[in-house]
Design an enzyme around this catalytic site. Structure first.
Site, mmCIF file in Angstrom:
data_model
loop_
_atom_site.group_PDB
_atom_site.id
_atom_site.type_symbol
_atom_site.label_atom_id
_atom_site.label_comp_id
_atom_site.label_asym_id
_atom_site.label_seq_id
_atom_site.Cartn_x
_atom_site.Cartn_y
_atom_site.Cartn_z
ATOM 1 N N SER A 18 0.832 -1.212 0.000
ATOM 2 C CA SER A 18 0.000 0.000 0.000
ATOM 3 C C SER A 18 0.864 1.258 0.000
ATOM 4 O O SER A 18 1.879 1.337 0.708
ATOM 5 C CB SER A 18 -0.884 0.002 1.250
ATOM 6 O OG SER A 18 -1.514 1.263 1.391
ATOM 7 N N LEU A 19 0.434 2.250 -0.764
ATOM 8 C CA LEU A 19 1.148 3.529 -0.793
ATOM 9 C C LEU A 19 0.622 4.490 0.273
ATOM 10 O O LEU A 19 1.170 5.579 0.458
ATOM 11 C CB LEU A 19 0.994 4.176 -2.176
ATOM 12 C CG LEU A 19 1.629 3.407 -3.342
ATOM 13 C CD1 LEU A 19 1.299 4.092 -4.661
ATOM 14 C CD2 LEU A 19 3.134 3.309 -3.163
ATOM 15 N N THR A 65 -9.009 -0.630 2.839
ATOM 16 C CA THR A 65 -9.023 -0.995 1.427
ATOM 17 C C THR A 65 -9.489 -2.441 1.289
ATOM 18 O O THR A 65 -9.981 -3.038 2.253
ATOM 19 C CB THR A 65 -7.642 -0.696 0.788
ATOM 20 O OG1 THR A 65 -7.753 -0.893 -0.616
ATOM 21 C CG2 THR A 65 -6.542 -1.573 1.359
ATOM 22 N N LYS A 69 -13.998 -2.873 2.730
ATOM 23 C CA LYS A 69 -14.715 -1.587 2.729
ATOM 24 C C LYS A 69 -16.169 -1.724 3.191
ATOM 25 O O LYS A 69 -16.699 -0.826 3.849
ATOM 26 C CB LYS A 69 -14.644 -0.933 1.352
ATOM 27 C CG LYS A 69 -13.255 -0.411 1.006
ATOM 28 C CD LYS A 69 -13.270 0.316 -0.324
ATOM 29 C CE LYS A 69 -11.877 0.795 -0.705
ATOM 30 N NZ LYS A 69 -11.872 1.547 -1.965
ATOM 31 N N ASN A 90 -14.022 3.852 3.156
ATOM 32 C CA ASN A 90 -12.557 3.732 3.075
ATOM 33 C C ASN A 90 -11.885 4.575 4.147
ATOM 34 O O ASN A 90 -10.657 4.622 4.208
ATOM 35 C CB ASN A 90 -12.047 4.100 1.678
ATOM 36 C CG ASN A 90 -12.172 5.577 1.382
ATOM 37 O OD1 ASN A 90 -12.817 6.320 2.125
ATOM 38 N ND2 ASN A 90 -11.578 6.013 0.291
ATOM 39 N N ASP A 106 -13.665 7.923 -1.994
ATOM 40 C CA ASP A 106 -13.328 7.477 -3.355
ATOM 41 C C ASP A 106 -13.952 8.391 -4.415
ATOM 42 O O ASP A 106 -13.297 8.761 -5.399
ATOM 43 C CB ASP A 106 -13.804 6.036 -3.581
ATOM 44 C CG ASP A 106 -12.880 5.015 -2.935
ATOM 45 O OD1 ASP A 106 -11.698 5.321 -2.721
ATOM 46 O OD2 ASP A 106 -13.360 3.896 -2.641
ATOM 47 N N GLY A 134 -17.674 -1.909 -5.564
ATOM 48 C CA GLY A 134 -17.600 -0.824 -4.594
ATOM 49 C C GLY A 134 -17.031 0.461 -5.172
ATOM 50 O O GLY A 134 -17.578 1.553 -4.956
ATOM 51 N N ALA A 135 -15.938 0.350 -5.908
ATOM 52 C CA ALA A 135 -15.308 1.552 -6.464
ATOM 53 C C ALA A 135 -16.239 2.206 -7.484
ATOM 54 O O ALA A 135 -16.371 3.434 -7.533
ATOM 55 C CB ALA A 135 -13.979 1.175 -7.107
ATOM 56 N N GLY A 243 -5.351 5.865 -12.347
ATOM 57 C CA GLY A 243 -5.938 6.175 -11.055
ATOM 58 C C GLY A 243 -4.951 6.629 -9.987
ATOM 59 O O GLY A 243 -5.328 6.734 -8.815
#
Ligand code: ATR
Length: 276
Positions: A18-19, A65, A69, A90, A106, A134-135, A243
């Site tokens: 993860s960033l 994430t 979620k 999120n 999001d 979800g997104a 994205g």
């Protein structure tokens, strides 16, 4: 105050790559805020307990994430409108009295990236949304809020697209088509919110659906955006966005919610862009 007193985390599985820690730490350094931000890898069966422990131990905010979620939304006692209409969260925030608030950034992160970073005015567009997970749900509401003229949703499992359009309840503006029923349709914005780029599969869509000078936006970034970018390029897209910017903007929205200050996202985006 010690860094431990300002404890934040991201929950997911997998989560090692993860960033979010890097992004939140960079925002905090920019604004002179001291915080600790950790990754918490947890399976769905242990998610609710892990979140409870985190907040009981003084955690102030958590990003969430995949695949948690919806569970994050379910465990919270308070829900913002952005979380409620998506049915997923999120961003979790500790409230006084041990309560937890669920929020979803999001949709706002997507719109901020596309309108501010990429300078695309969404008003008046005929948009096609690929996916109904979800997104996609977050993006569908955000596109309509931002003023697209029409929103067409297609999904491999058509019932999920229908359920999303029904929940939105604007039949004059938002409707569904079958994935293989797009011949003869034309859109000036195509947004990929499927996980095809991650899980594999192909964008077997007619190239003719993308209007001349049309824009394509992929919620994925890095190697996961290669397959949709390939389709978009072949279809003659004028402008392709991945994205990465949405990732940074949705993090900034969570950060602002927790710390009351808006970070400058451009330097963080530029830094990550060197890697992706
Ligand atoms: P997320 O929360 O990231 O949106 P998700 O809820 O699992 O994840 O949704 C993944 C989306 O990608 C769904 O719209 C899914 O379609 P289904 O609803 O039919 O499962 C879509 N998707 C995944 N793999 C796909 C494939 N090979 N072809 C087409 N759509 C795919």
């Amino acid at each position: 105050m010690s860094a431990e007193a300002h404890r934040y985390a991201v929950f997911g599985q997998p989560i090692a790559h993860s960033l979010s820690p890097q992004i939140h730490t960079a925002f905090a350094e920019q604004l002179g805020i001291r915080l600790g931000y950790e990754t918490i890898d947890v399976a769905p069966s242990g998610f609710a307990d892990a979140v409870r422990r985190f907040f009981d131990d003084g955690g102030l905010g958590a990003n969430v994430t995949l695949p948690h979620k919806e569970a994050a939304f379910a465990l919270a006692q308070q829900h913002t409108e952005d979380a409620s209409r998506v049915g997923a969260a999120n961003t979790l925030t500790a409230l006084v009295g041990g309560l937890v608030q669920a929020h979803n950034t999001d949709g706002s992160g997507f719109v901020r990236d596309i309108t501010e970073r990429h300078a695309l005015d969404l008003r008046g567009h005929d948009a096609l949304l690929l996916g109904a997970g979800g997104a996609a749900k977050a993006v569908a509401w955000a596109l309509l809020d931002a003023g697209v003229k029409t929103l067409t949703i297609v999904n491999r499992t058509p019932e999920r697209a229908d359920a999303l359009a029904d929940a939105i309840g604007e039949p004059a503006r938002c409707h569904t088509r079958y994935w293989d029923g797009l011949d003869g349709e034309c859109f000036d914005l195509v947004v990929n919110a499927t996980s095809i780029g991650v899980t594999g599969g192909s964008f077997d869509l007619p190239m003719s659906i993308l209007q001349d000078h049309g824009t394509c936006y992929d919620l994925c970034y890095g190697t996961a955006s290669a397959s949709f970018k390939g389709w978009a390029t072949a279809a003659g897209t004028h402008y392709f966005c991945d994205g990465l910017g949405m990732l940074v903007e949705q993090a900034a929205d969570a950060f602002e919610r927790w710390h009351g200050q808006r970070p400058d996202t451009d330097p963080v985006y530029d830094l990550l862009r060197q890697r992706f």
